[in-house]
Design an enzyme around this catalytic site. Structure first.
Site, PDB file in Angstrom:
ATOM      1  N   ARG A  97       0.842  -1.193   0.000  1.00 57.63           N
ATOM      2  CA  ARG A  97       0.000   0.000   0.000  1.00 57.63           C
ATOM      3  C   ARG A  97       0.883   1.251   0.000  1.00 57.63           C
ATOM      4  O   ARG A  97       1.950   1.263   0.628  1.00 57.63           O
ATOM      5  CB  ARG A  97      -0.865  -0.033   1.265  1.00 57.63           C
ATOM      6  CG  ARG A  97      -1.844   1.122   1.443  1.00 57.63           C
ATOM      7  CD  ARG A  97      -2.981   1.071   0.446  1.00 57.63           C
ATOM      8  NE  ARG A  97      -4.106   1.897   0.863  1.00 57.63           N
ATOM      9  CZ  ARG A  97      -5.083   2.258   0.028  1.00 57.63           C
ATOM     10  NH1 ARG A  97      -5.073   1.882  -1.238  1.00 57.63           N
ATOM     11  NH2 ARG A  97      -6.083   2.982   0.471  1.00 57.63           N
ATOM     12  N   THR A 368      -9.282   0.648  -9.873  1.00 56.75           N
ATOM     13  CA  THR A 368      -8.539  -0.441  -9.248  1.00 56.75           C
ATOM     14  C   THR A 368      -8.655  -1.678 -10.134  1.00 56.75           C
ATOM     15  O   THR A 368      -9.417  -1.680 -11.099  1.00 56.75           O
ATOM     16  CB  THR A 368      -9.093  -0.683  -7.815  1.00 56.75           C
ATOM     17  OG1 THR A 368      -9.032   0.545  -7.092  1.00 56.75           O
ATOM     18  CG2 THR A 368      -8.387  -1.741  -7.050  1.00 56.75           C
ATOM     19  N   ASN A 388      -6.061   4.231  -7.191  1.00 49.14           N
ATOM     20  CA  ASN A 388      -7.273   4.854  -6.681  1.00 49.14           C
ATOM     21  C   ASN A 388      -8.191   5.265  -7.831  1.00 49.14           C
ATOM     22  O   ASN A 388      -8.743   4.416  -8.501  1.00 49.14           O
ATOM     23  CB  ASN A 388      -6.975   6.019  -5.733  1.00 49.14           C
ATOM     24  CG  ASN A 388      -8.201   6.357  -4.895  1.00 49.14           C
ATOM     25  OD1 ASN A 388      -9.041   5.497  -4.671  1.00 49.14           O
ATOM     26  ND2 ASN A 388      -8.323   7.593  -4.454  1.00 49.14           N
ATOM     27  N   GLU A 407      -3.984   8.155  -3.976  1.00 48.23           N
ATOM     28  CA  GLU A 407      -4.442   7.364  -2.829  1.00 48.23           C
ATOM     29  C   GLU A 407      -4.581   8.213  -1.568  1.00 48.23           C
ATOM     30  O   GLU A 407      -5.197   7.785  -0.595  1.00 48.23           O
ATOM     31  CB  GLU A 407      -3.450   6.214  -2.605  1.00 48.23           C
ATOM     32  CG  GLU A 407      -4.062   4.884  -2.295  1.00 48.23           C
ATOM     33  CD  GLU A 407      -4.773   4.224  -3.463  1.00 48.23           C
ATOM     34  OE1 GLU A 407      -6.006   4.091  -3.392  1.00 48.23           O
ATOM     35  OE2 GLU A 407      -4.105   3.835  -4.437  1.00 48.23           O
ATOM     36  N   ASP A 410      -7.898   8.440   0.020  1.00 47.13           N
ATOM     37  CA  ASP A 410      -8.457   7.378   0.877  1.00 47.13           C
ATOM     38  C   ASP A 410      -8.280   7.692   2.368  1.00 47.13           C
ATOM     39  O   ASP A 410      -8.823   7.002   3.222  1.00 47.13           O
ATOM     40  CB  ASP A 410      -7.819   6.019   0.550  1.00 47.13           C
ATOM     41  CG  ASP A 410      -8.537   5.328  -0.606  1.00 47.13           C
ATOM     42  OD1 ASP A 410      -9.645   5.772  -0.974  1.00 47.13           O
ATOM     43  OD2 ASP A 410      -7.993   4.350  -1.153  1.00 47.13           O
ATOM     44  N   SER A 439      -7.937   1.182   3.198  1.00 43.50           N
ATOM     45  CA  SER A 439      -8.376   0.697   1.892  1.00 43.50           C
ATOM     46  C   SER A 439      -9.602  -0.215   2.054  1.00 43.50           C
ATOM     47  O   SER A 439      -9.907  -0.670   3.154  1.00 43.50           O
ATOM     48  CB  SER A 439      -7.225  -0.103   1.269  1.00 43.50           C
ATOM     49  OG  SER A 439      -7.642  -0.757   0.103  1.00 43.50           O
ATOM     50  N   SER A 440     -10.261  -0.475   0.935  1.00 49.41           N
ATOM     51  CA  SER A 440     -11.338  -1.476   0.922  1.00 49.41           C
ATOM     52  C   SER A 440     -10.943  -2.698   0.097  1.00 49.41           C
ATOM     53  O   SER A 440     -11.751  -3.622  -0.068  1.00 49.41           O
ATOM     54  CB  SER A 440     -12.609  -0.880   0.314  1.00 49.41           C
ATOM     55  OG  SER A 440     -13.045   0.211   1.073  1.00 49.41           O
ATOM     56  N   GLY A 459     -13.658  -1.476  -7.235  1.00 46.45           N
ATOM     57  CA  GLY A 459     -14.980  -0.902  -6.984  1.00 46.45           C
ATOM     58  C   GLY A 459     -15.050  -0.016  -5.758  1.00 46.45           C
ATOM     59  O   GLY A 459     -16.135   0.176  -5.207  1.00 46.45           O
ATOM     60  N   GLY A 460     -13.898   0.505  -5.306  1.00 47.58           N
ATOM     61  CA  GLY A 460     -13.898   1.467  -4.197  1.00 47.58           C
ATOM     62  C   GLY A 460     -14.589   0.899  -2.976  1.00 47.58           C
ATOM     63  O   GLY A 460     -14.365  -0.250  -2.580  1.00 47.58           O
TER      64      GLY A 460
HETATM   65  N1  GLY Z   1      -8.333   3.071  -3.513  1.00 48.87           N
HETATM   66  C1  GLY Z   1      -9.388   2.225  -3.201  1.00 48.87           C
HETATM   67  C2  GLY Z   1      -9.139   1.402  -1.992  1.00 48.87           C
HETATM   68  O1  GLY Z   1      -8.005   1.178  -1.656  1.00 48.87           O
HETATM   69  O2  GLY Z   1     -10.060   0.979  -1.343  1.00 48.87           O
END
Ligand code: GLY
Length: 560
Positions: A97, A368, A388, A407, A410, A439-440, A459-460
C-alpha cells in the site's frame, strides 16, 4: 463500433473448465487465471511456459496490468497480494500500500477556514502517496518466485514498448478524467485533446525504460537512481511534497491475513490497512448469528443490508493503519461482538444516523484492478491493485512514464467529510506522515471440503460487499459455476449515505417495494459496477474454472 468491440472483448471473458480422468485433488490439474486485461492473463500463461509459479505469474500480471490498464493500477500505485504457498500452507498478505509522504499533515487538504479544498486530494502531484507496487513486485519475485524479476517483467516491458489497443473501457475512463490530466498524460493517453478511437495503439516507451530499470536493479531500480530523482523532481515542480527520503524509506510489510469461518467455509482476506477482511468478517459473523440463510428471501436481503450498514459504521469509526493507531481487532472480529451488533435488528431499516452521526455526502467513481491465480502446484494468489481513481491523480511523470496514484484521498481529509467514494471516517484514518490510507481492497480465499476459490474486484467502497455477495453465492447457494458468481447482480450499503445502491437487474419491482415498505431508501445505478476476477478449484471433481466479470474487458483462462 464500441458495442462490437465490447462484445468481442467480453467473449474473451469466458469460463473454461476441464477435468482429469481421475479425481486426485491433492494438486490442481493445471492453472487457472482471471484478470482484468487479456494481455495480463496471457502474461501469466507465458510465465508458466518459462517454468514460473503463481507468484512469478502474479509479478508478471501486476506489471502487465500497470501498462495495459493505466487507468486502474500501476507501478505508481500500490496493492495487496494475498499468497498461499502450497508446499507448507503458508499464507501471507504482501502489503504494498502507498504511504503518505513524510511532509504530509492532517490538514494538508484544508483551506484557511478549515474547509476541504475541492479536488486537492484527487488531482495533481499533491494527491499522490509514495508508491508500493514496485517494492512488492521485487519482494514477491525474490522471496516466493522461481524466476528472476527481469523475466517476470518481460511481458510488461514488451506491452509498454509495442503498445496496447484502446478498448471502450479505456475510452470511457479517459473521457471521465481527461480534464485532470497533466501535459504528459494528455500526450500519452489522448489523441490531440480527444479520446482515442477504439483500436488505437498506446505506446509507453518511457514506462518501458522504467520497468527495464526495475528489471535490472530490483527495488532500487525504482526507489533510487535516475527513476527516483526524476520522480521527486517532477512531483515537487508540480507542487507535490515527495522527497528522496520518502522513496528510500518505502518498505513493503508482510501481514497476517484476516481469517474466519462462515458455516462450513474458511475464508482468508486482507488485513489492515485494508478494511476488507475485518468488514467482511463482521458481516459474515452477523449473518451467521441470525442464521440469515434460513430466512425467506426478503428477510435475507433486509438482514444482509443491516449487516453491511453496521460493519461499515465500524469501518468509519475504528479502522485505519494499525501501525499508527490502536484497533481492537480481537473485539471487532469476535462472534460475540457480531451477535451484540445485530441484536438491534428489527424488521424495519435502522436509521444510520441513529448508529452515530457523520456527514452523508455521496460521490461516484471506482477503479482499481484485481486478478486471481491458482497454479498446478496449488499455490494461490489473489491481488487487488490500485492507483485509486481512474488514472490516479491524472499526473504522469515525464521521463519515467509513471502514472501517479491519488491514494491520499483514501485518508480522511476532515473528520465526517466524505471522500470520493462517499466514505466517511474519523481520526483513525486521519493523515499522518508515513501512514498508509485505509483501503477497501479485499483479495479473498474461500475454502470448503468441496472447493477452493480465489476472488476479488475493484470498486472502491463497494469492493467488500461485492466479495460478500460472491462468497454467499458460493457457500449459501452452493453455486459452483464461477462465471455465475462473478456475474451476480449487486447491491450495497455502506452506512452513509443511508441508502441501498443496486444494479438495475439486482431487484425487481416487488423487491424494491418490499424493501421500501421496511423503510429502506434505494438508489438504482444504471451503470453496472465492479470487475470481479475469480478462479475455482472444484475438489470433488478435481476441475478448475476461471471467470472474468461480464461487466469488464478481462479474460479468464485454464490450461494444463
Ligand atoms: N483506492 C481504493 C481502496 O483502496 O479501497
Amino acid at each position: 463500433m464500441a458495442e462490437v468491440m465490447k462484445k468481442l472483448l467480453s467473449s474473451l471473458a469466458i469460463v473454461i473448465c476441464f477435468s482429469t480422468t481421475q479425481a486426485d485433488s491433492s494438486k490442481p490439474p493445471g492453472w487457472a487465471v482471471a484478470s482484468a486485461h487479456p494481455l495480463a492473463t496471457e502474461a501469466a500463461y507465458w510465465i508458466a511456459a518459462q517454468g514460473g509459479n503463481a507468484f512469478d505469474a502474479a509479478v508478471a500480471v501486476s506489471a502487465a496490468l500497470s501498462v495495459a490498464e493505466p487507468m486502474s493500477s500501476g507501478i505508481g500505485g500500490g496493492g495487496f497480494w494475498l499468497l498461499h504457498r502450497a508446499k507448507d500452507g503458508y499464507e501471507t498478505m504482501v502489503d504494498g500500500r502507498e504511504r503518505a509522504p513524510l511532509k504530509a499533515h492532517k490538514d494538508m487538504y484544508l483551506d484557511e477556514d478549515g474547509e476541504v479544498v475541492p479536488q486537492a486530494s484527487l488531482d495533481g502531484a499533491l494527491a499522490a502517496a509514495i508508491p508500493g507496487e514496485p517494492a512488492a513486485l521485487a519482494h514477491i519475485a525474490h522471496k516466493y518466485g522461481r524466476l528472476d524479476l527481469s523475466i517476470s517483467l518481460t511481458p510488461a516491458i514488451k506491452i509498454a514498448a509495442n503498445g496496447f489497443t484502446v478498448g471502450p473501457r479505456f475510452q470511457s475512463l479517459t473521457d471521465f478524467r481527461k480534464s485532470s490530466f497533466n501535459n504528459k498524460a494528455r500526450r500519452l493517453f489522448l489523441d490531440g485533446d480527444q479520446v482515442p478511437d477504439v483500436g488505437a495503439i498506446i505506446r509507453q516507451t518511457e514506462l518501458a525504460s522504467t520497468l527495464e530499470e526495475i528489471a535490472k536493479h530490483g527495488h532500487q531500480g525504482f526507489y533510487a537512481g535516475w527513476v527516483a530523482s526524476t520522480l521527486v523532481s517532477e512531483v515537487t515542480t508540480a507542487g507535490g511534497i515527495w522527497t528522496q527520503r520518502d522513496l528510500s524509506a518505502y518498505q513493503i510489510v508482510e501481514r497476517t491475513p484476516v481469517r474466519g469461518v462462515y458455516r462450513d467455509a474458511k475464508f482468508v482476506s486482507a488485513a489492515l490497512p485494508s478494511s476488507g477482511g475485518i468488514v467482511l468478517s463482521q458481516m459474515l459473523n452477523m449473518l451467521q448469528a441470525v442464521e440469515a440463510w434460513n430466512q425467506e428471501r426478503m428477510s435475507q436481503l433486509h438482514i444482509t443490508v443491516e449487516a453491511m450498514r453496521r460493519a461499515y459504521r465500524d469501518r468509519a469509526l475504528y479502522l485505519g493503519d494499525a501501525d499508527f493507531i490502536s484497533v481492537n481487532q480481537a473485539k471487532l472480529l469476535s462472534v460475540e461482538y457480531a451477535r451484540q451488533r445485530i441484536s438491534s435488528l428489527t424488521d424495519q431499516a435502522t436509521d444510520s444516523e441513529s448508529l452515530t452521526k457523520l456527514d452523508d455526502k455521496t460521490a461516484e467513481g471506482e477503479n482499481t484492478s484485481h486478478f486471481s491465480i491458482i497454479d498446478d502446484q496449488g499455490n494461490r494468489v489473489g491481488a487487488t491493485l490500485s492507483i485509486n481513481y481512474p488514472f490516479g491523480s491524472g499526473f504522469v511523470s515525464a521521463g519515467t512514464g509513471v502514472v501517479l496514484n491519488n491514494e491520499m484521498d483514501d485518508f480522511v481529509s476532515k473528520p465526517g467529510t466524505a471522500n470520493v467514494y462517499g466514505l466517511v471516517g474519523g481520526k483513525a484514518n486521519a493523515i499522518q506522515p508515513g501512514k498508509r490510507p485505509l483501503s477497501s481492497m479485499s483479495p479473498t480465499f474461500v475454502e470448503t471440503e468441496d472447493f477452493v476459490a480465489v476472488l476479488g474486484t475493484p470498486g472502491g467502497s463497494r469492493i467488500i460487499t461485492m466479495v460478500l455477495l460472491a462468497l454467499l453465492e458460493l457457500v449459501d447457494n452452493h453455486q459452483r459455476d464461477v462465471q455465475k458468481v462473478v456475474n451476480l447482480p449487486r447491491f450495497h450499503h455502506q452506512y452513509l449515505p443511508d441508502h441501498i445502491t443496486y444494479e438495475s437487474d439486482a431487484f425487481d419491482q416487488r423487491t424494491t417495494s418490499a424493501l421500501r415498505a421496511r423503510g429502506h431508501k434505494l438508489m438504482v445505478r444504471e451503470r453496472p459496477y465492479g470487475d470481479m476476477q475469480a478462479v475455482l478449484w472444484n475438489l470433488r471433481r478435481n476441475e478448475l474454472s476461471a471467470a472474468s466479470d461480464r461487466r469488464g474487458e478481462g479474460s479468464a483462462r485454464v490450461w494444463q
